[in-house]
Design a protein around this motif. Structure first.
Motif, PDB file in Angstrom:
ATOM      1  N   ASP A 115      10.202   8.680   7.992  1.00  0.00           N
ATOM      2  CA  ASP A 115       9.714   9.482   6.866  1.00  0.00           C
ATOM      3  C   ASP A 115      10.915  10.103   6.158  1.00  0.00           C
ATOM      4  O   ASP A 115      11.519  11.050   6.641  1.00  0.00           O
ATOM      5  N   VAL A 116      11.247   9.564   5.013  1.00  0.00           N
ATOM      6  CA  VAL A 116      12.480   9.971   4.344  1.00  0.00           C
ATOM      7  C   VAL A 116      12.465  11.449   3.970  1.00  0.00           C
ATOM      8  O   VAL A 116      13.500  12.126   4.057  1.00  0.00           O
ATOM      9  N   LEU A 117      11.314  11.964   3.586  1.00  0.00           N
ATOM     10  CA  LEU A 117      11.270  13.380   3.211  1.00  0.00           C
ATOM     11  C   LEU A 117      11.403  14.285   4.434  1.00  0.00           C
ATOM     12  O   LEU A 117      12.030  15.345   4.360  1.00  0.00           O
ATOM     13  N   ALA A 118      10.834  13.859   5.534  1.00  0.00           N
ATOM     14  CA  ALA A 118      10.973  14.652   6.757  1.00  0.00           C
ATOM     15  C   ALA A 118      12.438  14.720   7.179  1.00  0.00           C
ATOM     16  O   ALA A 118      12.945  15.776   7.568  1.00  0.00           O
ATOM     17  N   VAL A 119      13.113  13.578   7.074  1.00  0.00           N
ATOM     18  CA  VAL A 119      14.531  13.555   7.444  1.00  0.00           C
ATOM     19  C   VAL A 119      15.317  14.459   6.511  1.00  0.00           C
ATOM     20  O   VAL A 119      16.159  15.258   6.931  1.00  0.00           O
ATOM     21  N   ARG A 120      15.009  14.358   5.236  1.00  0.00           N
ATOM     22  CA  ARG A 120      15.748  15.146   4.260  1.00  0.00           C
ATOM     23  C   ARG A 120      15.523  16.646   4.477  1.00  0.00           C
ATOM     24  O   ARG A 120      16.461  17.448   4.390  1.00  0.00           O
ATOM     25  N   GLN A 121      14.297  16.989   4.791  1.00  0.00           N
ATOM     26  CA  GLN A 121      13.983  18.404   4.998  1.00  0.00           C
ATOM     27  C   GLN A 121      14.748  18.971   6.198  1.00  0.00           C
ATOM     28  O   GLN A 121      15.335  20.052   6.139  1.00  0.00           O
ATOM     29  N   ILE A 122      14.775  18.213   7.277  1.00  0.00           N
ATOM     30  CA  ILE A 122      15.439  18.737   8.474  1.00  0.00           C
ATOM     31  C   ILE A 122      16.962  18.742   8.279  1.00  0.00           C
ATOM     32  O   ILE A 122      17.673  19.580   8.832  1.00  0.00           O
ATOM     33  N   MET A 123      17.437  17.824   7.454  1.00  0.00           N
ATOM     34  CA  MET A 123      18.873  17.824   7.132  1.00  0.00           C
ATOM     35  C   MET A 123      19.233  19.028   6.266  1.00  0.00           C
ATOM     36  O   MET A 123      20.301  19.616   6.430  1.00  0.00           O
ATOM     37  N   ASP A 124      18.355  19.379   5.335  1.00  0.00           N
ATOM     38  CA  ASP A 124      18.628  20.576   4.519  1.00  0.00           C
ATOM     39  C   ASP A 124      18.848  21.783   5.425  1.00  0.00           C
ATOM     40  O   ASP A 124      19.766  22.584   5.209  1.00  0.00           O
ATOM     41  N   GLU A 125      18.021  21.881   6.448  1.00  0.00           N
ATOM     42  CA  GLU A 125      18.148  23.014   7.371  1.00  0.00           C
ATOM     43  C   GLU A 125      19.446  22.915   8.180  1.00  0.00           C
ATOM     44  O   GLU A 125      20.144  23.913   8.383  1.00  0.00           O
ATOM     45  N   ALA A 126      19.760  21.709   8.616  1.00  0.00           N
ATOM     46  CA  ALA A 126      20.971  21.531   9.433  1.00  0.00           C
ATOM     47  C   ALA A 126      22.230  21.798   8.608  1.00  0.00           C
ATOM     48  O   ALA A 126      23.200  22.390   9.095  1.00  0.00           O
ATOM     49  N   ILE A 127      22.197  21.358   7.360  1.00  0.00           N
ATOM     50  CA  ILE A 127      23.356  21.571   6.487  1.00  0.00           C
ATOM     51  C   ILE A 127      23.560  23.067   6.250  1.00  0.00           C
ATOM     52  O   ILE A 127      24.680  23.589   6.340  1.00  0.00           O
ATOM     53  N   ALA A 128      22.468  23.771   5.995  1.00  0.00           N
ATOM     54  CA  ALA A 128      22.578  25.217   5.775  1.00  0.00           C
ATOM     55  C   ALA A 128      23.113  25.907   7.027  1.00  0.00           C
ATOM     56  O   ALA A 128      23.950  26.815   6.949  1.00  0.00           O
ATOM     57  N   ARG A 129      22.647  25.455   8.176  1.00  0.00           N
ATOM     58  CA  ARG A 129      23.105  26.044   9.440  1.00  0.00           C
ATOM     59  C   ARG A 129      24.604  25.818   9.619  1.00  0.00           C
ATOM     60  O   ARG A 129      25.333  26.708  10.051  1.00  0.00           O
ATOM     61  N   GLY A 130      25.063  24.647   9.261  1.00  0.00           N
ATOM     62  CA  GLY A 130      26.485  24.347   9.379  1.00  0.00           C
ATOM     63  C   GLY A 130      27.317  25.100   8.354  1.00  0.00           C
ATOM     64  O   GLY A 130      28.336  25.715   8.687  1.00  0.00           O
ATOM     65  N   ARG A 131      26.882  25.053   7.106  1.00  0.00           N
ATOM     66  CA  ARG A 131      27.657  25.687   6.029  1.00  0.00           C
ATOM     67  C   ARG A 131      27.721  27.196   6.157  1.00  0.00           C
ATOM     68  O   ARG A 131      28.772  27.802   6.018  1.00  0.00           O
ATOM     69  N   ASN A 132      26.558  27.787   6.409  1.00  0.00           N
ATOM     70  CA  ASN A 132      26.474  29.240   6.323  1.00  0.00           C
ATOM     71  C   ASN A 132      26.687  29.922   7.665  1.00  0.00           C
ATOM     72  O   ASN A 132      27.282  30.993   7.730  1.00  0.00           O
ATOM     73  N   GLU A 133      26.167  29.291   8.707  1.00  0.00           N
ATOM     74  CA  GLU A 133      26.229  29.958  10.016  1.00  0.00           C
ATOM     75  C   GLU A 133      27.292  29.358  10.926  1.00  0.00           C
ATOM     76  O   GLU A 133      27.512  29.849  12.024  1.00  0.00           O
ATOM     77  N   LYS A 134      27.936  28.285  10.482  1.00  0.00           N
ATOM     78  CA  LYS A 134      28.947  27.606  11.307  1.00  0.00           C
ATOM     79  C   LYS A 134      28.374  27.245  12.674  1.00  0.00           C
ATOM     80  O   LYS A 134      28.960  27.540  13.715  1.00  0.00           O
TER      81      LYS A 134
END
Lengths: 327, 406
Positions: free
Chosen positions: B276-295
């Motif tokens: 499910d491409v949207l499911a993958v994209r959604q969970i990646m958005d969260e992971a990217i934010a976690r990496g960028r903002n929270e390290k």
């Protein structure tokens, strides 16, 4: 000039390069709070902080690969292996990643990394802690392999290794850290990787050697001088690439060669050098080339057996006499 | 799942020894046949799959607002999946013609992962992956011509013909390769992430790998350091259920692979539907934010499926999985299901889809023609790129009988 130890020379090189280039960092077991298992990184954590002096978990594969990845994106990691024996756990990163990425990527990703630590036998450390990695490493295209014998060379070559744009394996020695001391200039200097040094000039026979065996060879040369045999000692300093022209020039002068190294005899640095010499100086040789190395066995623990395995100055003297047809 | 009418693949097996049915699908997708080895009788896996892959998913695609994507953005995801599929199909075709050598691992079936995971990255983020990476290279922005030329071993390839199928790189796109030793690139990923922290940046490093990696030491070593030091890396496990021909459940002592990440304090570990491409994209958005903002690192297990064999040399099914299992997953095809969602939402017409598909086929054809016309590397190139600066006495000196280089 100041006389400093091999260990202090390495520490100076690290400090100077970390001061010179903010991209240089060191990672390895015990390098920070503990000041280094062999104190090579003494005091660096206090000066440079934890991101530049990183105490790693005991996970050689992981932190060696971390270094490779950081090097791919522009940092200059110095990965310390507590000893090169432990680097066997990381050899996939050294060979399959560091040595290959520049070519596999079509020249896009070079890997400016130094893998360093002590190699070879120390004192009764037995089979798993007494190995010479230089032949394994110098087999691999993409790597450079450096093994200095003096404080002066250790400093100048480590600085060159850190500035090098390709992976450099840098092999030190527990036995030399404290016992080898020599003059090191006050002013900055860098020794080019791939250049040998004539450590003693002579006319009768050429000894080609590197690392710890330089000292055994120089001791042998002193003994042989009393017998009227004038020995030239060449310290390779780098075993990949080997400075073949310097070796050939010397052999053409002396017409005899003895190759001395610490590790096992099969497929070692000397095996390769014999080929280089016979190809480029066959007609100049007055005797078959002799080789002195460790015995072809895993290093035993017992003191007397270890002594038998380890090559010493007397073995070198015997080999030189042999090629000079002196009994 | 938002599409309950579709059968979800499970491991319901036919009786042991039953001959797999023959024939091909008519949907036009995934259609290069099942590869060699179809004569082998299927048998039950040692551990029968017993879970619905959608059973405990941490995130599902939002079909109502498409994650806030514009119409064009949401259609672009489909376009990229189709392009990846069609280029891989062309790759299979020309491989069988002998145009491509060596190992060649196709991505067909897993397109939702590459597109959902890579498209939310910034251009200065890092991406590193394993050897099933053609589609990931395409989605990251390496052109079909460059990917295909690399497969052909030609100078216009993204690695100049030095890497081939398993070693595609683009430094310009921060595509850090294409690595061929299972698990070896996870430490490299944390190295790139270490460099981000070192420099005070806010990039993330996305690292794809397959399910076999969960048993490798480098996996654990890398997760441990990333979690301990707060490295912005996204460990992205593409769980397609098989490491080559071995069901991961036969060799991994874990009820769910995501559990492996939960051993590390500070490593957020989640499961997503990889079809499910949207499911993958959604969970990646969260992971990217976690990496960028929270390290902080993230471990994502995406449950997906490859339709083809492990490589072009391997059968799609036979001794280790059944044709029926493959068919079940194919019936929930990530491209066709997303196509339907876009059409149902009024974001796409069937005609637009057909046009997009025709364009993808043309691009794949054109890429193959381009690659075929691209020159082989010059013989003198054999000594290039071994060292990045001048090697002290020349690396060719020991090859004196090889006159072609002198």
């Amino acid at each position: 000039m100041a006389v400093i130890t091999y260990r202090e020379a390495l520490n100076e090189a690290l400090r100077e390069e970390m001061d010179r280039d903010e991209a240089v960092f060191i990672i390895g077991e015990e390098v920070g709070e503990y000041d280094g298992a062999y104190k090579v990184s003494k005091g660096l954590l206090d000066t440079y902080g934890e991101w530049r002096v990183r105490d790693a978990p005991i996970a050689e594969l992981g932190f060696a690969g971390l270094g490779v990845g950081a090097a791919m994106v522009g940092l200059r990691p110095v990965v310390e292996f507590m000893t090169w024996n432990f680097a066997l756990l990381a050899i996939d990163q050294v060979i399959n990643s560091a040595a290959k990425l520049y070519q596999m990527s079509g020249g896009q990703y070079n890997v400016p990394i130094v893998f360093r630590g002590p190699g070879g036998a120390a004192l009764q450390l037995a089979a798993q802690h007494s190995q010479c990695p230089e032949p394994w490493l110098s087999y691999v295209p993409g790597l450079k392999v450096v093994a200095p014998a003096t404080a002066h060379d250790a400093k100048g070559l480590l600085k060159a290794a850190i500035r090098d744009n390709d992976p450099v394996c840098f092999i030190e020695s527990e036995l030399m850290y404290n016992t080898v001391k020599d003059d090191v200039p006050e002013q900055e200097y860098v020794i080019p990787i791939g250049s040998a040094a004539v450590k003693r000039e002579g006319t009768d026979v050429t000894i080609v050697t590197y690392a710890k065996m330089v000292h055994q060879s120089l001791a042998a040369a002193t003994k042989l001088e009393a017998e009227g045999i004038d020995v030239e000692v060449i310290d390779l300093r780098t075993v990949r690439p080997i400075d073949v022209p310097t070796v050939i020039e010397s052999v053409k002068k002396t017409n005899r060669a003895v190759i001395v190294e610490e590790g096992w005899p099969a497929c070692n640095v000397g095996s390769q050098l014999v080929d280089d010499i016979q190809r480029d100086a066959f007609d100049w040789l007055d005797a078959p080339i002799a080789r002195v190395s460790g015995l072809d066995v895993p290093m035993p623990y017992a003191r007397n057996l270890e002594k038998l395995v380890f090559p010493n100055a007397d073995h070198v003297v015997e080999a030189v006499r042999h090629v000079c047809h002196v009994n | 799942m938002s599409e309950p009418t579709e059968p979800v693949a499970t491991g319901q097996e036919p009786p042991a020894g039953q001959e797999p049915p023959r024939g091909r699908d008519g949907d036009g997708m995934g259609g290069n046949g099942a590869g060699a080895g179809e004569t082998a009788a299927p048998r039950e896996p040692a551990t029968a799959p017993d879970e619905d892959r959608a059973g405990e998913l941490a995130a599902e695609g939002d079909s109502t607002d498409f994650l806030g994507l514009s119409r064009d953005e949401s259609v672009e995801l489909l376009r990229l999946m189709i392009l990846a599929r069609r280029v891989e199909e062309k790759t299979a075709e020309v491989y069988q013609m002998g145009k491509i050598g060596g190992f060649c691992h196709l991505y067909i079936g897993q397109e939702a992962v590459a597109v959902g995971a890579i498209t939310p990255l910034r251009s200065d983020d890092y991406l590193i992956t394993a050897y099933r990476e053609h589609a990931q290279a395409l989605v990251r922005g390496i052109t079909p011509e460059s990917v295909m030329s690399e497969l052909y071993g030609r100078v216009d390839g993204c690695s100049g013909g030095y890497g081939g199928s398993m070693h595609m790189f683009s430094k310009e796109l921060n595509f850090m390769g294409g690595h061929g030793i299972v698990g070896s690139h996870l430490p490299l990923a944390i190295g790139a992430a270490y460099a981000v922290r070192y420099r005070g940046g806010d990039q993330v490093c996305l690292c794809f790998f397959g399910d076999s990696v969960v048993n490798i030491g480098a996996f654990h070593e890398s997760m441990n350091m990333a979690a301990r030091w707060g490295l912005p890396v996204i460990f992205f496990l593409e769980n397609n259920a098989y490491g080559m021909g071995t069901d991961i459940r036969r060799v991994a002592a874990a009820d769910e692979l995501v559990q492996r990440g939960k051993a590390f304090a500070g490593l957020e570990s989640v499961v997503v539907d990889g079809m499910d491409v949207l499911a993958v994209r959604q969970i990646m958005d969260e992971a990217i934010a976690r990496g960028r903002n929270e390290k902080r690192p993230t471990f994502i297990e995406a449950r997906c499926y490859r339709y083809m064999g492990h490589s072009m040399a391997d059968p799609s099914h036979g001794t280790y999985r059944t044709r029926e299992e493959v068919e079940k997953w194919r019936s929930d095809d990530p491209i066709l299901s997303y196509r339907r969602r876009l059409i149902d939402a009024g974001r796409l017409t069937a005609g637009e889809y057909d046009e997009m598909d025709r364009t993808a086929i043309e691009k794949a054809e054109g890429a193959a023609e381009f690659a075929d016309a691209s020159p082989f590397p010059e013989p003198s190139a054999v000594y290039e790129n071994v060292y990045s600066d001048e090697y002290a006495h020349g690396i060719a000196r020991r090859d004196r009988w090889r006159k072609e280089f002198s």
